[in-house]
Design a protein around this motif. Structure first.
Motif, mmCIF file in Angstrom:
data_model
loop_
_atom_site.group_PDB
_atom_site.id
_atom_site.type_symbol
_atom_site.label_atom_id
_atom_site.label_comp_id
_atom_site.label_asym_id
_atom_site.label_seq_id
_atom_site.Cartn_x
_atom_site.Cartn_y
_atom_site.Cartn_z
ATOM 1 N N ALA A 135 5.957 9.170 0.618
ATOM 2 C CA ALA A 135 6.030 8.427 -0.646
ATOM 3 C C ALA A 135 6.299 6.946 -0.388
ATOM 4 C CB ALA A 135 7.128 9.017 -1.536
ATOM 5 N N GLU A 136 7.223 6.650 0.522
ATOM 6 C CA GLU A 136 7.541 5.262 0.830
ATOM 7 C C GLU A 136 6.351 4.572 1.487
ATOM 8 O OE1 GLU A 136 10.807 2.620 3.359
ATOM 9 O OE2 GLU A 136 11.026 4.803 3.203
ATOM 10 N N GLU A 179 3.226 5.276 1.041
ATOM 11 C CA GLU A 179 2.194 5.037 0.027
ATOM 12 C C GLU A 179 2.506 3.782 -0.783
ATOM 13 O OE1 GLU A 179 0.189 7.330 -3.842
ATOM 14 O OE2 GLU A 179 1.372 8.452 -2.366
ATOM 15 N N ASP A 180 3.776 3.622 -1.160
ATOM 16 C CA ASP A 180 4.178 2.420 -1.899
ATOM 17 C C ASP A 180 3.988 1.175 -1.049
ATOM 18 O OD1 ASP A 180 4.863 3.939 -4.086
ATOM 19 O OD2 ASP A 180 7.009 3.988 -3.614
ATOM 20 N N PHE A 181 4.365 1.269 0.221
ATOM 21 C CA PHE A 181 4.256 0.131 1.125
ATOM 22 C C PHE A 181 2.793 -0.265 1.297
ATOM 23 C CE2 PHE A 181 4.294 -2.463 4.811
ATOM 24 C CZ PHE A 181 5.590 -2.921 5.011
ATOM 25 N N THR A 182 1.926 0.720 1.453
ATOM 26 C CA THR A 182 0.501 0.446 1.642
ATOM 27 C C THR A 182 -0.100 -0.216 0.406
ATOM 28 O OG1 THR A 182 0.302 2.338 3.132
ATOM 29 C CG2 THR A 182 -1.729 1.475 2.185
ATOM 30 N N THR A 183 0.318 0.247 -0.768
ATOM 31 C CA THR A 183 -0.161 -0.367 -2.007
ATOM 32 C C THR A 183 0.247 -1.835 -2.075
ATOM 33 O OG1 THR A 183 -0.063 1.728 -3.216
ATOM 34 C CG2 THR A 183 -0.053 -0.284 -4.533
ATOM 35 N N MET A 184 1.490 -2.126 -1.698
ATOM 36 C CA MET A 184 1.953 -3.513 -1.700
ATOM 37 C C MET A 184 1.215 -4.344 -0.656
ATOM 38 S SD MET A 184 6.060 -3.440 -2.466
ATOM 39 C CE MET A 184 6.477 -2.250 -1.178
ATOM 40 N N GLN A 220 -2.001 -5.397 -2.091
ATOM 41 C CA GLN A 220 -1.784 -6.503 -3.039
ATOM 42 C C GLN A 220 -1.521 -7.815 -2.300
ATOM 43 O OE1 GLN A 220 1.530 -5.046 -5.312
ATOM 44 N NE2 GLN A 220 0.299 -3.622 -6.525
#
Length: 293
Positions: free
Chosen positions: A75-76, A78-83, A86
């Motif tokens: 989960a972490e 996935e969030d990191f990759t999304t950022m 961006q």
């Protein structure tokens, strides 16, 4: 003194700086060396250093592999990759790249993301408060042979930067102006009068504080030149100081001794200005009359 940020085409967004620092913290907390991280990606250790220092874009396959190496939860990660995706997107200023010198691109990114901006300006009105006419006159002086369309592009960029003021989440802006800024006639009396009126208007904004340091102050801590001090919301990003070096370069400082030295100097300048000109509005109102001719 240390250059905290790269200049040139790779000038990073603040998010990329933050993510680079997070990757470094993860690597160190897992006991992984630069060489160990580099081996996992089949790259040199210099590439890992550049990623952590925001000197290159965040290649998503590299990011995912590093997060796996550092045993980050799904989960972490996935969030990191999304950022990271961006962070790789160009900022709004990308459309003005022909008007931005290489060494100033990081500045616009920092300015956009700052929570607090402190400026000491000994020469001209700070760009965030310039009127269009004043900005045009200043830029024309710096680029006397610029074609008119290119000059207007530079002016548009300067005014576009001002959009960060006054809206939700706008930064606190503290400005100390040398008296010479207000007495140096830029563009003629009408332009100066309009500029002073603009500054009088922003004094009503509770997030903007402006002080004037009179010539009577004599020698003081700021006589070495322009200072911009940035503070950010992101806890991973330490305060950064920007200073200009001549006409064609700048230095970005993030080492604590450098930052503290500049903040202390700014504080002394601001206190002195407040003591010598306690009523900024009255001073500006009287000065405006001098340009009514």
């Amino acid at each position: 003194m240390s250059e905290a940020l790269p200049s040139g085409q790779s000038a990073p967004t603040v998010l990329r700086i933050v993510l680079g620092k997070r990757l470094k913290e993860l690597r160190e907390s897992r006991g992984v060396s630069l060489e160990g991280a580099a081996k996992a990606l089949s790259v040199s250790h210099l590439t890992i250093r550049r990623i952590e220092n925001a000197q290159v874009s965040l290649k998503i396959p590299y990011v995912k592999e590093l997060l796996r190496l550092y045993d980050v939860s799904e989960a972490e990660a996935e969030d990191f990759t999304t950022m990271a995706e961006q962070a790789n997107e160009p900022g709004w200023w990308h459309n003005y790249k022909t008007a931005l010198p290489d060494w100033f691109r990081a500045y616009v990114s920092l300015e956009t993301a700052a929570e607090v901006i402190r400026v000491y300006e000994p020469h001209y009105m700070t760009g965030l408060l310039q009127t269009r006419d004043y900005a045009r006159a200043v830029i024309r002086a710096g680029f006397p042979y610029e074609p008119e369309h290119a000059l207007e592009h530079r002016v548009d960029l300067r005014l576009r930067r001002q959009a960060l003021l006054g809206g939700p989440g706008s930064p606190k802006l503290w400005v100390v102006l040398e008296e010479a800024v207000l007495r140096r006639e830029v563009g003629g009396p009408a332009v100066m009068r309009g500029q002073i009126e603009r500054v009088l208007e922003v004094l009503d904004d509770p997030r903007i504080t402006l002080r004037i340091l009179p010539l009577a102050a004599g020698a003081h801590s700021g006589t070495s030149g322009h200072i911009t001090y940035f503070r950010f919301r992101e806890p991973e990003l330490q305060d950064i100081v920007y200073t200009e070096v001549g006409l064609t370069s700048a230095v970005y400082l993030d080492q604590r001794p450098d930052v503290v030295t500049h903040l202390e100097a700014y504080t002394r300048i601001s206190r002195l200005a407040s003591e010598l000109v306690p009523d900024t509005r009255t001073y500006l109102s009287q000065l405006r009359k001098e340009f009514t001719r």
